[in-house]
Design a protein around this motif. Structure first.
Motif, PDB file in Angstrom:
ATOM      1  N   MET A 100     -20.242 -83.792  40.893  1.00 50.73           N
ATOM      2  CA  MET A 100     -19.531 -84.928  40.697  1.00 50.73           C
ATOM      3  C   MET A 100     -18.601 -84.932  39.656  1.00 50.73           C
ATOM      4  N   ARG A 101     -17.528 -85.758  39.875  1.00 49.09           N
ATOM      5  CA  ARG A 101     -16.742 -86.163  38.937  1.00 49.09           C
ATOM      6  C   ARG A 101     -16.911 -87.634  38.447  1.00 49.09           C
ATOM      7  N   ALA A 102     -16.854 -87.588  37.090  1.00 50.29           N
ATOM      8  CA  ALA A 102     -17.242 -88.793  36.390  1.00 50.29           C
ATOM      9  C   ALA A 102     -16.373 -88.958  34.960  1.00 50.29           C
ATOM     10  N   ILE A 103     -16.557 -90.237  34.474  1.00 52.92           N
ATOM     11  CA  ILE A 103     -15.860 -90.538  33.109  1.00 52.92           C
ATOM     12  C   ILE A 103     -17.081 -90.137  32.139  1.00 52.92           C
ATOM     13  N   ARG A 104     -17.051 -89.370  31.056  1.00 51.04           N
ATOM     14  CA  ARG A 104     -17.816 -89.091  30.156  1.00 51.04           C
ATOM     15  C   ARG A 104     -17.451 -89.286  28.693  1.00 51.04           C
ATOM     16  N   LEU A 105     -18.320 -90.173  27.878  1.00 52.04           N
ATOM     17  CA  LEU A 105     -17.896 -90.324  26.524  1.00 52.04           C
ATOM     18  C   LEU A 105     -18.896 -89.205  25.721  1.00 52.04           C
TER      19      LEU A 105
ATOM     20  N   SER B 160     -18.066 -88.766  22.366  1.00 52.18           N
ATOM     21  CA  SER B 160     -18.254 -89.349  21.038  1.00 52.18           C
ATOM     22  C   SER B 160     -17.450 -90.791  20.842  1.00 52.18           C
ATOM     23  N   PHE B 161     -17.981 -91.597  20.070  1.00 48.79           N
ATOM     24  CA  PHE B 161     -17.455 -92.947  19.991  1.00 48.79           C
ATOM     25  C   PHE B 161     -16.015 -93.191  19.413  1.00 48.79           C
ATOM     26  N   GLY B 162     -15.390 -93.781  19.897  1.00 48.82           N
ATOM     27  CA  GLY B 162     -14.128 -93.883  19.401  1.00 48.82           C
ATOM     28  C   GLY B 162     -12.940 -94.591  20.402  1.00 48.82           C
ATOM     29  N   PRO B 163     -11.646 -94.338  20.415  1.00 49.14           N
ATOM     30  CA  PRO B 163     -10.735 -94.884  21.011  1.00 49.14           C
ATOM     31  C   PRO B 163     -10.890 -94.699  22.670  1.00 49.14           C
ATOM     32  N   ALA B 164      -9.940 -95.045  23.431  1.00 46.33           N
ATOM     33  CA  ALA B 164      -9.860 -94.914  24.967  1.00 46.33           C
ATOM     34  C   ALA B 164      -9.694 -93.494  25.260  1.00 46.33           C
ATOM     35  N   ASP B 165      -8.959 -92.713  24.499  1.00 46.92           N
ATOM     36  CA  ASP B 165      -8.937 -91.256  24.736  1.00 46.92           C
ATOM     37  C   ASP B 165     -10.088 -90.485  24.843  1.00 46.92           C
ATOM     38  N   HIS B 166     -11.100 -91.035  24.174  1.00 50.13           N
ATOM     39  CA  HIS B 166     -12.465 -90.511  24.194  1.00 50.13           C
ATOM     40  C   HIS B 166     -13.180 -90.322  25.589  1.00 50.13           C
ATOM     41  N   LEU B 167     -12.564 -91.292  26.435  1.00 40.80           N
ATOM     42  CA  LEU B 167     -13.373 -91.313  27.872  1.00 40.80           C
ATOM     43  C   LEU B 167     -12.641 -90.014  28.744  1.00 40.80           C
ATOM     44  N   VAL B 168     -13.534 -89.136  29.116  1.00 42.59           N
ATOM     45  CA  VAL B 168     -13.113 -87.971  29.706  1.00 42.59           C
ATOM     46  C   VAL B 168     -13.463 -87.852  31.048  1.00 42.59           C
ATOM     47  N   HIS B 169     -12.323 -87.585  31.946  1.00 39.21           N
ATOM     48  CA  HIS B 169     -12.572 -87.229  33.579  1.00 39.21           C
ATOM     49  C   HIS B 169     -13.012 -85.786  33.734  1.00 39.21           C
ATOM     50  N   GLU B 170     -14.461 -85.729  34.049  1.00 39.08           N
ATOM     51  CA  GLU B 170     -14.806 -84.193  34.132  1.00 39.08           C
ATOM     52  C   GLU B 170     -15.901 -83.846  35.387  1.00 39.08           C
ATOM     53  N   TRP B 171     -16.229 -82.814  35.568  1.00 38.89           N
ATOM     54  CA  TRP B 171     -17.259 -82.473  36.458  1.00 38.89           C
ATOM     55  C   TRP B 171     -18.668 -82.396  35.694  1.00 38.89           C
ATOM     56  N   THR B 172     -19.674 -82.980  36.307  1.00 37.28           N
ATOM     57  CA  THR B 172     -20.995 -83.013  35.698  1.00 37.28           C
ATOM     58  C   THR B 172     -21.859 -82.907  37.135  1.00 37.28           C
ATOM     59  N   GLU B 173     -22.964 -82.931  36.636  1.00 37.92           N
ATOM     60  CA  GLU B 173     -24.217 -82.842  37.627  1.00 37.92           C
ATOM     61  C   GLU B 173     -24.351 -84.061  38.236  1.00 37.92           C
ATOM     62  N   ASP B 174     -24.660 -83.704  39.770  1.00 39.79           N
ATOM     63  CA  ASP B 174     -24.917 -84.761  40.468  1.00 39.79           C
ATOM     64  C   ASP B 174     -26.476 -85.806  40.112  1.00 39.79           C
TER      65      ASP B 174
ATOM     66  N   PRO C 245     -23.416 -87.065  25.589  1.00 41.36           N
ATOM     67  CA  PRO C 245     -22.630 -87.851  26.233  1.00 41.36           C
ATOM     68  C   PRO C 245     -23.513 -88.667  27.026  1.00 41.36           C
ATOM     69  N   THR C 246     -22.622 -89.928  27.370  1.00 39.94           N
ATOM     70  CA  THR C 246     -22.909 -90.825  28.523  1.00 39.94           C
ATOM     71  C   THR C 246     -21.693 -91.052  29.387  1.00 39.94           C
ATOM     72  N   ILE C 247     -22.252 -91.774  30.745  1.00 34.10           N
ATOM     73  CA  ILE C 247     -21.246 -92.350  31.587  1.00 34.10           C
ATOM     74  C   ILE C 247     -21.403 -93.890  31.522  1.00 34.10           C
ATOM     75  N   PRO C 248     -20.149 -94.308  31.258  1.00 34.33           N
ATOM     76  CA  PRO C 248     -20.358 -95.721  30.831  1.00 34.33           C
ATOM     77  C   PRO C 248     -20.273 -96.593  32.447  1.00 34.33           C
ATOM     78  N   GLY C 249     -20.267 -98.006  32.216  1.00 36.39           N
ATOM     79  CA  GLY C 249     -20.270 -98.639  33.548  1.00 36.39           C
ATOM     80  C   GLY C 249     -21.583 -99.148  33.973  1.00 36.39           C
ATOM     81  N   ARG C 250     -21.464-100.671  34.289  1.00 39.67           N
ATOM     82  CA  ARG C 250     -22.739-101.171  34.671  1.00 39.67           C
ATOM     83  C   ARG C 250     -22.853-101.688  36.169  1.00 39.67           C
ATOM     84  N   GLU C 251     -21.571-101.989  36.712  1.00 38.62           N
ATOM     85  CA  GLU C 251     -21.374-102.524  37.943  1.00 38.62           C
ATOM     86  C   GLU C 251     -20.754-101.544  39.212  1.00 38.62           C
ATOM     87  N   VAL C 252     -21.565-101.499  39.966  1.00 36.20           N
ATOM     88  CA  VAL C 252     -21.185-100.432  40.903  1.00 36.20           C
ATOM     89  C   VAL C 252     -21.167-101.080  42.665  1.00 36.20           C
TER      90      VAL C 252
END
Length: 333
Positions: A1-6, A8-22, A61-68
């Motif tokens: 799947m595609r996801a936003i992963r963090l 390292s901590f830091g500015p918004a540019d640290h949020l990366v759109h990439e492939w990861t395991e389902d 890394p982590t995938i942010p977000g708690r409302e879906v």
């Protein structure tokens, strides 16, 4: 799947759109094909490694977000098969993972989305909506009420204005800049004022003089100078309801504080309403979530939603940090 992963901590540019395991649902869990994921101001603090109501991620890394919101497309062992194929919304709580095409959560956190309510609106109500109704549990609005709502173009502010107008109250909405002021006015506020202008307290005061009344409640998520000026417009018996202190900066706002003597001399009250005190007052999170979805499904509350593609999560964070959003920010995979 595609996801936003963090990574390292830091500015918004640290949020990366990439492939990861389902993700794989475990016992009692479901996997949701995400149609909308909520973005909260708290997410920007957690992205920087700051703690708040939720702890900063312990592992990256982590995938942010708690409302879906989305559709249940697979089940873990022992999960009620009736959930399969249902449109659902959930606040997934302490374990993040919402900024993704797929996410996993416990079945007991799910709400079926009412017919006619889209997923983005459902996401707004499962977090922002439930908080709004929790805040409102501390006041009794009616035709004699005059409510001041700072940050009235935000997700909670939008719903506070609507609820207060539905109750017959006079509503004064504050917002920053002409576009937001216009949105507050279009949302039904009796008066919309730009709190970035130095004379807004005088403008609101003149309006109160015209109607021959003083404010009865301030719903304060801003604090600082704006919150103080709003409280100064309260009449005797007025309520200062505090649910944040964003101030002029992102994480550097200051809550207003009053001595008992000040409150007594003014004849007003000041009360913080987030956390356990809200849950006790309003009957718990599940009850608030259920009611929030019902209010939206009935058309009594209409959340404002600003959509960003999932791949543009960093832009969504920057817009929140720069106060360039209106309503609830939602990512669309």
């Amino acid at each position: 799947m595609r996801a936003i992963r963090l990574h390292s901590f830091g500015p918004a540019d640290h949020l990366v759109h990439e492939w990861t395991e389902d993700p794989v649902p475990g016992p009692g869990q479901v996997r949701i094909a995400v149609a909308a994921a909520g973005v909260h101001l708290l997410d920007t603090a957690l992205r920087e490694g700051l703690s708040g109501p939720y702890p900063a991620p312990a592992e990256l890394p982590t995938i942010p977000g708690r409302e879906v919101a989305g559709t249940v497309e697979s089940l873990g062992e022992g999960t009620d098969p009736g959930w399969l194929g249902k449109r659902v919304v959930a606040h997934i709580g302490m374990v993040p993972g919402g900024y993704a095409e797929l996410t996993v959560t416990e079945a007991d956190k799910l709400h079926e989305i009412p017919p006619g309510l889209d997923e983005a609106a459902a996401v707004a109500m499962i977090g922002t909506g439930r908080t709004t109704l929790g805040i409102l549990a501390f006041t009794d609005l009616g035709p004699d009420s005059v409510a001041i709502v700072p940050a009235a173009a935000g997700g909670i502010g939008t719903l506070l204005v609507q609820y207060a107008k539905n109750a017959g109250a006079t509503v004064i909405g504050l917002a920053g800049g002409p576009a937001k002021v216009a949105a507050v006015r279009a949302n039904g506020a009796d008066l919309a004022a730009d709190y970035t202008l130095p004379d807004w307290p005088q403008q609101v005061g003149a309006y109160l003089d015209t109607i021959g009344r003083r404010a009865t409640v301030v719903y304060d998520s801003v604090g600082g100078a704006t919150g103080r000026a709003a409280v100064d417009l309260l009449g005797p018996g007025g309520q200062h309801i505090v649910f944040g202190w964003s101030g002029e900066g992102l994480h550097d706002g200051q809550p207003l504080t009053f001595t008992d003597q000040e409150l007594s001399e003014r004849g007003i009250t000041s009360e913080g309403v987030l956390g356990p005190v809200m849950l006790r007052k309003a009957g718990g999170l599940r009850a608030l979530e259920t009611r929030a979805l019902a209010e939206a499904a009935a058309g009594r509350l209409r959340p404002a939603v600003q959509r960003f593609p999932l791949a543009e999560a960093a832009a969504a964070h920057r817009a929140l940090e720069n106060r360039a959003t209106m309503g609830k920010v939602v990512l669309i995979p």
